[in-house]
Design a protein around this motif. Structure first.
Motif, PDB file in Angstrom:
ATOM      1  N   ARG A 115      41.354  38.066 -15.682  1.00 40.50           N
ATOM      2  CA  ARG A 115      41.552  36.927 -16.592  1.00 40.50           C
ATOM      3  C   ARG A 115      41.519  37.391 -18.050  1.00 40.50           C
ATOM      4  O   ARG A 115      42.309  36.935 -18.881  1.00 40.50           O
ATOM      5  CB  ARG A 115      40.474  35.882 -16.344  1.00 40.50           C
ATOM      6  CG  ARG A 115      40.689  34.565 -17.103  1.00 40.50           C
ATOM      7  CD  ARG A 115      39.459  33.670 -16.961  1.00 40.50           C
ATOM      8  NE  ARG A 115      39.162  33.437 -15.565  1.00 40.50           N
ATOM      9  CZ  ARG A 115      39.673  32.446 -14.853  1.00 40.50           C
ATOM     10  NH1 ARG A 115      40.514  31.614 -15.426  1.00 40.50           N
ATOM     11  NH2 ARG A 115      39.329  32.296 -13.582  1.00 40.50           N
ATOM     12  N   GLU A 123      45.810  31.070 -16.481  1.00 40.90           N
ATOM     13  CA  GLU A 123      45.930  29.912 -15.603  1.00 40.90           C
ATOM     14  C   GLU A 123      47.387  29.503 -15.417  1.00 40.90           C
ATOM     15  O   GLU A 123      47.825  29.191 -14.309  1.00 40.90           O
ATOM     16  CB  GLU A 123      45.112  28.738 -16.153  1.00 40.90           C
ATOM     17  CG  GLU A 123      43.614  29.005 -16.220  1.00 40.90           C
ATOM     18  CD  GLU A 123      43.020  29.314 -14.849  1.00 40.90           C
ATOM     19  OE1 GLU A 123      43.595  28.890 -13.833  1.00 40.90           O
ATOM     20  OE2 GLU A 123      41.970  29.976 -14.800  1.00 40.90           O
ATOM     21  N   ARG A 124      48.152  29.491 -16.517  1.00 41.42           N
ATOM     22  CA  ARG A 124      49.550  29.076 -16.410  1.00 41.42           C
ATOM     23  C   ARG A 124      50.366  30.069 -15.596  1.00 41.42           C
ATOM     24  O   ARG A 124      51.162  29.692 -14.736  1.00 41.42           O
ATOM     25  CB  ARG A 124      50.165  28.933 -17.808  1.00 41.42           C
ATOM     26  CG  ARG A 124      51.643  28.549 -17.781  1.00 41.42           C
ATOM     27  CD  ARG A 124      52.218  28.364 -19.161  1.00 41.42           C
ATOM     28  NE  ARG A 124      51.710  27.134 -19.764  1.00 41.42           N
ATOM     29  CZ  ARG A 124      52.130  26.679 -20.951  1.00 41.42           C
ATOM     30  NH1 ARG A 124      53.008  27.360 -21.642  1.00 41.42           N
ATOM     31  NH2 ARG A 124      51.646  25.562 -21.426  1.00 41.42           N
ATOM     32  N   SER A 126      49.180  32.146 -13.376  1.00 41.37           N
ATOM     33  CA  SER A 126      48.692  32.090 -11.999  1.00 41.37           C
ATOM     34  C   SER A 126      49.310  30.913 -11.261  1.00 41.37           C
ATOM     35  O   SER A 126      49.729  31.033 -10.099  1.00 41.37           O
ATOM     36  CB  SER A 126      47.167  31.972 -11.976  1.00 41.37           C
ATOM     37  OG  SER A 126      46.563  33.112 -12.542  1.00 41.37           O
ATOM     38  N   ALA A 127      49.382  29.757 -11.929  1.00 39.46           N
ATOM     39  CA  ALA A 127      49.978  28.578 -11.311  1.00 39.46           C
ATOM     40  C   ALA A 127      51.456  28.812 -11.001  1.00 39.46           C
ATOM     41  O   ALA A 127      51.959  28.395  -9.949  1.00 39.46           O
ATOM     42  CB  ALA A 127      49.817  27.367 -12.232  1.00 39.46           C
ATOM     43  N   ILE A 158      44.690  36.436  -7.547  1.00 40.01           N
ATOM     44  CA  ILE A 158      44.821  35.061  -7.057  1.00 40.01           C
ATOM     45  C   ILE A 158      45.136  35.026  -5.566  1.00 40.01           C
ATOM     46  O   ILE A 158      45.383  33.951  -5.010  1.00 40.01           O
ATOM     47  CB  ILE A 158      45.909  34.295  -7.832  1.00 40.01           C
ATOM     48  CG1 ILE A 158      47.288  34.876  -7.547  1.00 40.01           C
ATOM     49  CG2 ILE A 158      45.604  34.286  -9.325  1.00 40.01           C
ATOM     50  CD1 ILE A 158      48.434  34.076  -8.154  1.00 40.01           C
TER      51      ILE A 158
END
Length: 239
Positions: A115, A123-124, A126-127, A158
């Motif tokens: 991270r 986060e973006r 990973s999504a 992830i």
């Protein structure tokens, strides 16, 4: 809809610059005396005669991914030294080996470290990987950022399915490998007989790779305005 951004030409530029540097050094610098056409061909023949040389070159892709050494330079070297078939196999094995190494490192190290490497976009990104998997890996590999090693570590962190990550990497390898094969073959042809160089083939490779980069960048721009901007992503990675 997110504002459309210009494609990132990093990969295409590296290949072109590498080819131009090799050509200019051979023709216009003092290296021309050392790097004569005959000497280069002799070195290439010596590399082909060394059984472990292709394996060593393929293995070099893994450390190169972590120090961000330009991969196209290794790929051009492979094609010039070992010709299309063996050289192409070296490139494919090297890229897949490096991808798997980064993936499994991502699975082993704590998520907080990955991270931190990925910055605020973790986060973006990973999504995006979770939602689109193969296509996301393909599109990301068409851009110079995030770095190849960070992409692989994120996929591992992830717990992206290995077959999806591998499939996306293989898919992304195809256009770049095709362009490197063309450039490498034309460099080899120029060393043997410069009159046989096909500028049509070189132009076709440039246009084809540029089109793939354009489409990948446009798709990423639709997923998020920052994801298709290599300069902004790069700045996030260093936060």
């Amino acid at each position: 809809m997110p504002k459309f951004r210009r494609p990132a030409w990093g990969k295409l530029g590296l290949i072109l610059v590498a080819a131009l540097i090799l050509a200019a050094a051979w023709r216009y610098t003092p290296l021309a005396a050392f790097a004569s056409r005959q000497r280069i061909l002799e070195l290439a023949r010596a590399a082909r005669a060394t059984e472990w040389a292709p394996f060593a070159l393929a293995a070099a892709y893994t450390p190169a991914a972590f120090i961000m050494f330009p991969r196209p330079l290794l790929s051009l070297l492979a094609i010039v030294a070992f010709d299309i078939w063996v050289g192409g196999a070296c490139v494919a094995a090297g890229v897949i080996g490096a991808a798997l190494a980064t993936y499994f490192i991502g699975r082993l190290v704590p998520v907080r470290i990955v991270r931190r490497l990925a910055g605020s976009h973790f986060e973006r990104l990973s999504a995006l990987l979770r939602e689109h998997a193969i296509l996301a890996v393909f599109a990301a590999n068409m851009l110079p950022t995030p770095p190849f090693a960070v992409q692989g570590m994120m996929a591992g962190a992830i717990r992206l399915k290995l077959w999806k990550y591998t499939a996306g990497t293989l898919l992304s390898l195809t256009p770049g490998l095709a362009a490197v094969l063309v450039f490498g073959h034309q460099i080899t042809t120029a060393l043997q007989d410069s009159s046989k160089v096909s500028y049509v083939a070189i132009g076709g490779a440039v246009v084809g790779l540029a089109l793939v980069i354009f489409l990948a960048t446009r798709w990423l721009a639709r997923q998020g305005p920052d994801l298709a901007n290599p300069h902004r992503v790069a700045s996030r990675l260093t936060e």
